[in-house]
Scaffold this active site. Structure first.
Site, short mmCIF file in Angstrom:
data_model
loop_
_atom_site.label_atom_id
_atom_site.label_comp_id
_atom_site.label_asym_id
_atom_site.label_seq_id
_atom_site.Cartn_x
_atom_site.Cartn_y
_atom_site.Cartn_z
N THR A 193 -4.89 7.39 5.94
CA THR A 193 -5.40 6.63 4.81
C THR A 193 -6.72 5.94 5.10
O THR A 193 -7.05 5.63 6.26
CB THR A 193 -4.36 5.55 4.42
OG1 THR A 193 -4.90 4.68 3.41
CG2 THR A 193 -3.99 4.68 5.61
N ASP A 199 16.06 12.12 9.09
CA ASP A 199 15.44 10.81 9.29
C ASP A 199 14.44 10.94 10.43
O ASP A 199 14.82 11.07 11.59
CB ASP A 199 16.52 9.78 9.63
CG ASP A 199 15.94 8.39 9.93
OD1 ASP A 199 14.70 8.21 9.81
OD2 ASP A 199 16.73 7.49 10.27
N LYS A 224 -0.52 2.43 9.81
CA LYS A 224 -1.06 3.78 9.72
C LYS A 224 -2.03 4.07 10.86
O LYS A 224 -2.07 5.19 11.39
CB LYS A 224 -1.74 4.00 8.37
CG LYS A 224 -0.78 4.04 7.19
CD LYS A 224 0.16 5.24 7.23
CE LYS A 224 -0.59 6.54 6.93
NZ LYS A 224 0.36 7.70 6.89
N ALA A 275 5.44 8.60 4.49
CA ALA A 275 4.82 7.32 4.82
C ALA A 275 5.43 6.20 4.00
O ALA A 275 5.96 6.43 2.90
CB ALA A 275 3.31 7.37 4.56
N TYR A 276 5.36 5.01 4.54
CA TYR A 276 5.67 3.81 3.77
C TYR A 276 4.37 3.40 3.11
O TYR A 276 3.41 3.02 3.79
CB TYR A 276 6.17 2.71 4.72
CG TYR A 276 6.58 1.43 4.01
CD1 TYR A 276 7.91 1.08 3.89
CD2 TYR A 276 5.62 0.57 3.47
CE1 TYR A 276 8.30 -0.09 3.25
CE2 TYR A 276 5.99 -0.60 2.83
CZ TYR A 276 7.32 -0.92 2.72
OH TYR A 276 7.70 -2.07 2.07
N THR A 277 4.30 3.50 1.78
CA THR A 277 3.03 3.31 1.08
C THR A 277 3.02 2.11 0.13
O THR A 277 2.05 1.94 -0.61
CB THR A 277 2.66 4.57 0.28
OG1 THR A 277 3.72 4.87 -0.64
CG2 THR A 277 2.44 5.76 1.21
N GLY A 317 7.44 13.21 -2.05
CA GLY A 317 6.29 12.43 -2.50
C GLY A 317 5.29 13.26 -3.28
O GLY A 317 5.50 14.46 -3.51
N GLN A 318 4.19 12.63 -3.67
CA GLN A 318 3.18 13.33 -4.47
C GLN A 318 2.64 14.55 -3.73
O GLN A 318 2.61 15.66 -4.28
CB GLN A 318 2.01 12.39 -4.79
CG GLN A 318 2.33 11.26 -5.74
CD GLN A 318 1.04 10.55 -6.16
OE1 GLN A 318 0.33 11.01 -7.04
NE2 GLN A 318 0.74 9.44 -5.50
N TYR A 345 0.03 -2.45 6.16
CA TYR A 345 0.04 -1.02 5.88
C TYR A 345 -1.03 -0.30 6.70
O TYR A 345 -0.76 0.69 7.38
CB TYR A 345 -0.17 -0.78 4.39
CG TYR A 345 -0.45 0.66 4.02
CD1 TYR A 345 0.52 1.64 4.18
CD2 TYR A 345 -1.70 1.05 3.53
CE1 TYR A 345 0.26 2.96 3.86
CE2 TYR A 345 -1.96 2.37 3.20
CZ TYR A 345 -0.98 3.32 3.36
OH TYR A 345 -1.24 4.63 3.04
#
Length: 296
Positions: free
Chosen positions: A102, A37, A131, A61-63, A11-12, A127
């Site tokens: 977040t 996983d 989180k 994360a699932y974003t 990711g970023q 989301y």
């Protein structure tokens, strides 16, 4: 040699953590999702048994905020179940755990000012709820730090800066929401903060733990951010297209967005001495990499 496990390395923020100038003697391990996983407890246990990790950083994360409204199970597995697994496994081995969260854990309705880490959470979409649950799970490991962030951008993957640059090249006018306020954040700067916190936790058992915020200094709206991107690109030879502000009501989305995403970084400065730079300076650095040096 200190081994640090980075999760979400593609990711970023994970990409910037892998590129970060770590001190000599620090070795970063960033397995892909196919290699590890983190929603599989047995796989996590096996990975932590491979070597004596000095710390674990979780940026996975699932974003996909809007998709989460329908892909509820997927969001909760990665954002809540995985942190619970990581917290249990690291606690059992006395390994410090650093986790990225977040602004969406808050309602985003605060009339004035920035949210402090200790304010009550009140997520308004799937989301944010997933989180927030992940944060609760992380706290099972006493040696944890949660860093909440917002509006993360970089030269990598998909993000707001890259989207605005693409649209400015395709359209003669942009319309962007102008009543949602927040703090743009460089993934590279966030990675630097994560690295500093992680190294301190790994070397000092008395290092501060708990929940903190990290965003670049200053706030704007999505429209203000878009104008800064387009203007910055224009100084580098891009198209200077106009950016028109619109209300949130004119751009409906499946997931409710916060009108106030400002996060206070004061407690992190007090605990770790980390002072974020202005978001404009961070944006210039990203544009230098994506577009080229300024000609103005």
């Amino acid at each position: 040699m200190s081994d640090i496990l980075v999760l979400g390395g593609a990711g970023q923020v994970g990409t910037e953590l892998r590129a970060h100038p770590w001190p000599e003697g620090v070795r970063v391990h960033a397995p892909t999702r196919a290699e590890l996983d983190i929603t599989d407890a047995a796989a996590v246990e096996a990975a932590l048994n491979e070597r004596a990790f000095a710390a674990v950083i979780n940026t996975a994360a699932y974003t996909a905020v809007d998709k989460a409204e329908v892909e509820v199970e997927a969001a909760w597995r990665l954002n809540a179940l995985a942190p619970a697994i990581l917290a249990g496994a690291t606690k059992a081995r006395d390994i410090p755990l650093v986790h990225v969260s977040t602004d969406y854990v808050f309602a985003g309705t605060k009339a004035e000012g920035a949210y402090e880490p200790g304010e009550p959470v009140d997520p308004q979409n799937v989301y944010g709820a997933s989180k927030a649950a992940g944060e609760m799970a992380m706290r099972a490991n006493p040696r944890h730090v949660i860093l909440r962030t917002a509006w993360v951008v970089s030269p990598h993957r998909g993000n707001f800066v890259k989207t605005m640059l693409r649209l400015a090249g395709e359209r003669d006018r942009l319309t962007v929401v102008d009543d949602q306020h927040g703090c743009p954040t460089s993934a590279a700067d966030l990675a630097g903060a994560l690295a500093a916190v992680t190294l301190r936790l790994a070397s000092d058992r008395d290092a501060p733990t708990g929940t903190f915020h990290y965003v670049n200094d200053g706030a704007t709206t999505w429209c203000g951010f878009a104008r800064a991107i387009v203007e910055g690109a224009a100084r580098r030879g891009g198209r200077p297209v106009p950016v028109e502000g619109i209300p949130t009501s004119a751009y409906p989305t499946p997931a409710r967005r916060p009108s106030n995403s400002r996060l206070s970084t004061d407690s992190l400065a007090q605990a770790y001495g980390l002072i974020p730079r202005p978001w404009q300076a961070a944006l210039d650095e990203i544009l230098d990499r994506l577009v080229g040096p300024s000609r103005a």
